[in-house]
Design a protein around this motif. Structure first.
Motif, short mmCIF file in Angstrom:
data_model
loop_
_atom_site.label_atom_id
_atom_site.label_comp_id
_atom_site.label_asym_id
_atom_site.label_seq_id
_atom_site.Cartn_x
_atom_site.Cartn_y
_atom_site.Cartn_z
N GLY A 76 84.19 86.64 -27.19
CA GLY A 76 84.93 85.69 -26.36
C GLY A 76 85.24 84.40 -27.10
N ILE A 77 84.24 83.90 -27.83
CA ILE A 77 84.43 82.63 -28.55
C ILE A 77 85.51 82.80 -29.63
CG2 ILE A 77 83.33 81.07 -30.22
CD1 ILE A 77 80.79 81.31 -28.48
N LEU A 78 85.50 83.95 -30.31
CA LEU A 78 86.52 84.18 -31.35
C LEU A 78 87.92 84.24 -30.73
CD1 LEU A 78 84.73 86.79 -33.65
CD2 LEU A 78 85.10 84.35 -34.07
N ILE A 79 88.05 85.00 -29.65
CA ILE A 79 89.35 85.12 -29.00
C ILE A 79 89.77 83.77 -28.41
CG2 ILE A 79 90.49 86.13 -26.96
CD1 ILE A 79 90.35 87.92 -29.41
N GLY A 80 88.78 82.99 -27.99
CA GLY A 80 89.07 81.67 -27.42
C GLY A 80 89.71 80.73 -28.41
N VAL A 81 89.64 81.05 -29.71
CA VAL A 81 90.34 80.24 -30.71
C VAL A 81 91.75 80.78 -30.94
CG1 VAL A 81 90.31 79.39 -33.07
CG2 VAL A 81 88.17 79.69 -31.85
N THR A 82 91.82 82.09 -31.15
CA THR A 82 93.10 82.65 -31.62
C THR A 82 94.13 82.81 -30.50
OG1 THR A 82 92.13 84.83 -31.37
CG2 THR A 82 92.08 83.89 -33.55
N ALA A 83 93.70 83.30 -29.33
CA ALA A 83 94.68 83.57 -28.27
C ALA A 83 95.43 82.30 -27.86
CB ALA A 83 94.00 84.22 -27.07
N PRO A 84 94.73 81.19 -27.58
CA PRO A 84 95.49 80.00 -27.17
C PRO A 84 96.34 79.42 -28.30
CG PRO A 84 93.18 79.46 -27.41
CD PRO A 84 93.28 80.94 -27.51
N LEU B 130 83.89 94.23 -32.42
CA LEU B 130 83.57 92.86 -32.83
C LEU B 130 84.06 92.59 -34.25
CD1 LEU B 130 82.26 90.84 -31.04
CD2 LEU B 130 80.06 91.29 -32.12
N LEU B 131 83.90 93.59 -35.11
CA LEU B 131 84.36 93.45 -36.49
C LEU B 131 85.88 93.25 -36.50
CD1 LEU B 131 83.47 93.65 -39.51
CD2 LEU B 131 84.27 96.02 -39.42
N LEU B 132 86.57 94.06 -35.69
CA LEU B 132 88.02 93.97 -35.62
C LEU B 132 88.46 92.58 -35.14
CD1 LEU B 132 90.38 96.00 -36.08
CD2 LEU B 132 90.45 96.30 -33.61
N ILE B 133 87.78 92.10 -34.10
CA ILE B 133 88.10 90.77 -33.58
C ILE B 133 87.86 89.71 -34.65
CG2 ILE B 133 87.44 89.02 -31.87
CD1 ILE B 133 86.74 91.32 -29.97
N GLY B 134 86.75 89.88 -35.39
CA GLY B 134 86.43 88.94 -36.45
C GLY B 134 87.51 88.91 -37.52
N ILE B 135 87.99 90.09 -37.91
CA ILE B 135 89.02 90.15 -38.96
C ILE B 135 90.31 89.50 -38.47
CG2 ILE B 135 90.50 91.72 -40.27
CD1 ILE B 135 88.12 93.68 -40.32
N VAL B 136 90.70 89.83 -37.24
CA VAL B 136 91.93 89.25 -36.69
C VAL B 136 91.82 87.73 -36.61
CG1 VAL B 136 93.32 89.04 -34.60
CG2 VAL B 136 92.67 91.29 -35.45
N THR B 137 90.66 87.24 -36.17
CA THR B 137 90.45 85.80 -36.09
C THR B 137 90.63 85.15 -37.46
OG1 THR B 137 88.85 86.18 -34.34
CG2 THR B 137 88.86 83.99 -35.34
N LEU B 138 90.05 85.79 -38.47
CA LEU B 138 90.14 85.25 -39.82
C LEU B 138 91.60 85.19 -40.28
CD1 LEU B 138 88.05 84.36 -41.99
CD2 LEU B 138 88.47 86.57 -43.08
N ILE B 139 92.32 86.29 -40.05
CA ILE B 139 93.73 86.34 -40.46
C ILE B 139 94.53 85.23 -39.79
CG2 ILE B 139 95.86 87.71 -40.37
CD1 ILE B 139 94.14 90.22 -40.58
N VAL B 140 94.33 85.10 -38.47
CA VAL B 140 95.10 84.09 -37.73
C VAL B 140 94.76 82.69 -38.23
CG1 VAL B 140 95.40 83.00 -35.47
CG2 VAL B 140 95.39 85.49 -35.67
N LEU B 141 93.47 82.42 -38.41
CA LEU B 141 93.08 81.07 -38.83
C LEU B 141 93.63 80.74 -40.22
CD1 LEU B 141 89.44 80.60 -37.50
CD2 LEU B 141 91.59 79.66 -36.64
N VAL C 189 97.60 80.35 -39.88
CA VAL C 189 98.00 79.13 -39.18
C VAL C 189 97.56 77.90 -39.98
CG1 VAL C 189 97.67 77.75 -37.09
CG2 VAL C 189 98.03 80.21 -36.91
N GLY C 190 96.35 77.96 -40.55
CA GLY C 190 95.86 76.83 -41.32
C GLY C 190 96.75 76.53 -42.52
N LEU C 191 97.21 77.59 -43.15
CA LEU C 191 98.03 77.44 -44.35
C LEU C 191 99.43 76.92 -44.01
CD1 LEU C 191 96.92 78.13 -47.08
CD2 LEU C 191 98.01 80.35 -46.95
#
Lengths: 270, 266
Positions: B16-24, B131-142, B145-147
């Motif tokens: 939830g915390i990971l999705i709470g960053v990327t989804a919004p 959870l691993l999949l969510i983690g990877i997606v979060t990393l990609i998005v961050l 977007v960060g770049l």
């Protein structure tokens, strides 16, 4: 179009070269076989009735539309080869952004710097300084932290002009910059761009409906007519001046000059 | 209370915390570009993919992801065909997705599919692979977007200006679409396909009330979403409520609070 002889002064380089350009919107021809050139330090006023294709032409010049036939060269290069997009400042007709959009004036002005060469770079101190200078030159530094949607029409126009100026462009393209702005602000605005034309190494291409302004600065008669478009042209100085032109006019100078002029006008009046 | 320390709840919280960053974050870009409904559309199409995954015996979220990606390209194509009616393409693809999903569900005769779990979320069934999949997606998005936060800002604010500056707008549009599809398909298990779009759009709606600058709005959406996800999961765990629904209702409550509070201020 054959190239200019070598002994021609440097300032008569063609900044924009439109050759035999035609364009149609869904089979309805908007312009056919248009050719003209804009030279360095020209101020070109583009006049035409509604539907004459003024905005279309500007959008083709900045690469947002592709001509159906013909070519457009920028700074001597075809659009496909051209890479100096940061030399061009473009202020579109109406910025149709949502008034609630969360962006400050400073963020909007700063975005004028985000181009291909900045892709993977962070915003530097020098960039921030440029932004402050652009804000200062357009006299909107007090509004920098405001949300862009909170500004009046004239203030927004200044913000978008500041965004176009932040890169010190060599070519400034303005599409009806004073639509929806009160007369007093319009005059201030024209004063400002006339000033930029006279004192800075900037070439102007401007679409306008304001014939008074066009006539007063660019003369009574169009220099050229192509199709339904009329071009009023004024070159900003004598040819000999060209080489002496100080290319590093900063935006700061612009503000200082205009402040000084205003002060002298005010003291003269009193 | 012991639910809070249990293994499945901890996993739910991390997801939830990971999705709470990327989804919004992705939602903010969509809302500002007037594409709020894309979240709903992609999630409904994903459901069809999930159902197909069950039928053919392939990891369902992966098939859902493929469907979401296909839908983004279809939307882009349709958007070009109906230029000034962009929302039309979204409506068409959305109903197409639901139709396909219902068709697949009817084909599946075994007891395999927990339809409800994908429609309304089943955050307590997150396994390590999810959870691993969510983690990877979060990393990609961050990273993405960060770049490119500058360029994404400009493209969102004024796409023409971005194009005139020589930015590769097609590449960035594609990037936003793909990242959104990624985020939505991994969010489905957390809040459910019917509720995913709330996690994308409501934080953005809150930021429009609160934020003055783009920077502030980026921070606002993440803070709002995290508050809703963390408090919502704990409330749902303690009182045995549906987690997805609790999170979304909390988001709406926060938005209402912000709106009434602001009215008093101004």
């Amino acid at each position: 179009m054959n190239s200019l002889p070598m002994q021609q002064p440097f300032c008569h380089q063609n900044i924009i070269e439109v050759s035999n350009v035609s364009f149609a919107y869904q089979q309805k021809p908007v312009m056919e076989d248009i050719s003209f050139a804009v030279q360095e330090r020209d101020f070109v006023g583009l006049i035409g009735s509604n539907g004459a294709g003024k905005t279309t032409l500007l959008r083709m010049i900045v690469g947002l539309l592709k001509p159906d036939s013909g070519t457009i060269k920028l700074f001597g290069q075809t659009q496909n080869d051209f890479s100096g997009w940061n030399k061009i400042g473009y202020v579109p007709q109406k910025n149709s952004f949502n008034p609630l959009f969360p962006a400050t004036v400073r963020e909007v002005v700063m975005s004028g710097l985000y181009n291909r060469s900045k892709l993977f770079k962070r915003v530097s101190k020098a960039d921030q300084l440029k932004c402050e200078e652009a804000l200062h030159a357009m006299k909107i530094e007090d509004l920098a932290a405001k949300r862009i949607g909170e500004l009046s029409g004239g203030q927004q126009q200044r913000a978008f002009l500041a965004r176009a100026l932040i890169n010190n462009p060599a070519l400034l393209i303005l599409d009806e910059p004073t639509v929806g702005i009160d007369v007093e602000t319009q005059q201030g605005f024209f004063h400002l761009i006339k000033h930029m034309h006279q004192h800075h190494n900037i070439t102007f291409l401007m679409v306008s409906h304001d014939m008074d302004m066009i006539r007063s600065y660019l003369g009574d008669r169009p220099t050229r007519e192509c199709g339904k478009l009329k071009l009023y042209v004024k070159h900003s100085h004598e040819l000999e001046d060209c080489r002496e032109t100080n290319l590093t006019h900063s935006l700061r100078e612009l503000r200082e000059l205009s402040d000084r002029e205003k002060a002298s006008v005010a003291s003269w009046k009193s | 209370m012991e639910i809070l320390t249990s293994d499945f709840f901890q996993r739910a919280l991390i997801g939830g915390i990971l999705i709470g960053v990327t989804a919004p974050l992705m939602g903010l870009f969509l809302v500002l570009r007037r594409l709020s409904m894309i979240g709903d559309t992609l999630s409904h199409v994903s459901i069809a993919g999930v159902a197909l995954g069950f039928i053919i015996g392939v990891y369902p979220l992966a098939v859902g992801l493929l469907f979401a990606l296909a839908a983004t390209f279809a939307i882009e194509k349709l958007r070009k065909a109906y230029k000034s009616y962009a929302e039309l393409s979204i409506a068409i693809i959305m109903s197409g997705g639901v139709a396909l999903a219902s068709l697949f569900f009817s084909l599946e005769t075994g007891p395999g599919i927990n339809v409800e779990g994908y429609l309304f979320g089943s955050i307590y069934t997150l396994d390590d692979v999810d959870l691993l999949l969510i983690g990877i997606v979060t990393l990609i998005v961050l990273v993405a977007v960060g770049l490119h936060v500058k360029e994404l800002f400009l493209i969102t604010f004024d796409e023409d200006a971005a194009a005139v500056s020589g930015l590769p707008t097609r590449y960035f549009n594609m990037m936003i679409s793909i990242l959104t599809a990624l985020v939505i398909s991994v969010s489905i298990k957390i809040v459910g396909a019917l509720l995913v779009s709330a996690l994308l759009t409501i934080p953005a709606a809150c930021s429009l009330v609160l934020a003055r600058s783009f920077r502030q709005s980026v921070i606002t959406v993440v803070v709002v979403a995290e508050l809703a996800v963390i408090i919502g999961l704990i409330m749902a765990g303690v009182w045995n409520l549906a987690p997805g629904g609790t999170i979304v209702l909390l988001l709406i409550a926060m938005l209402l609070l912000l709106l009434t509070f602001r009215r008093r201020v101004t």
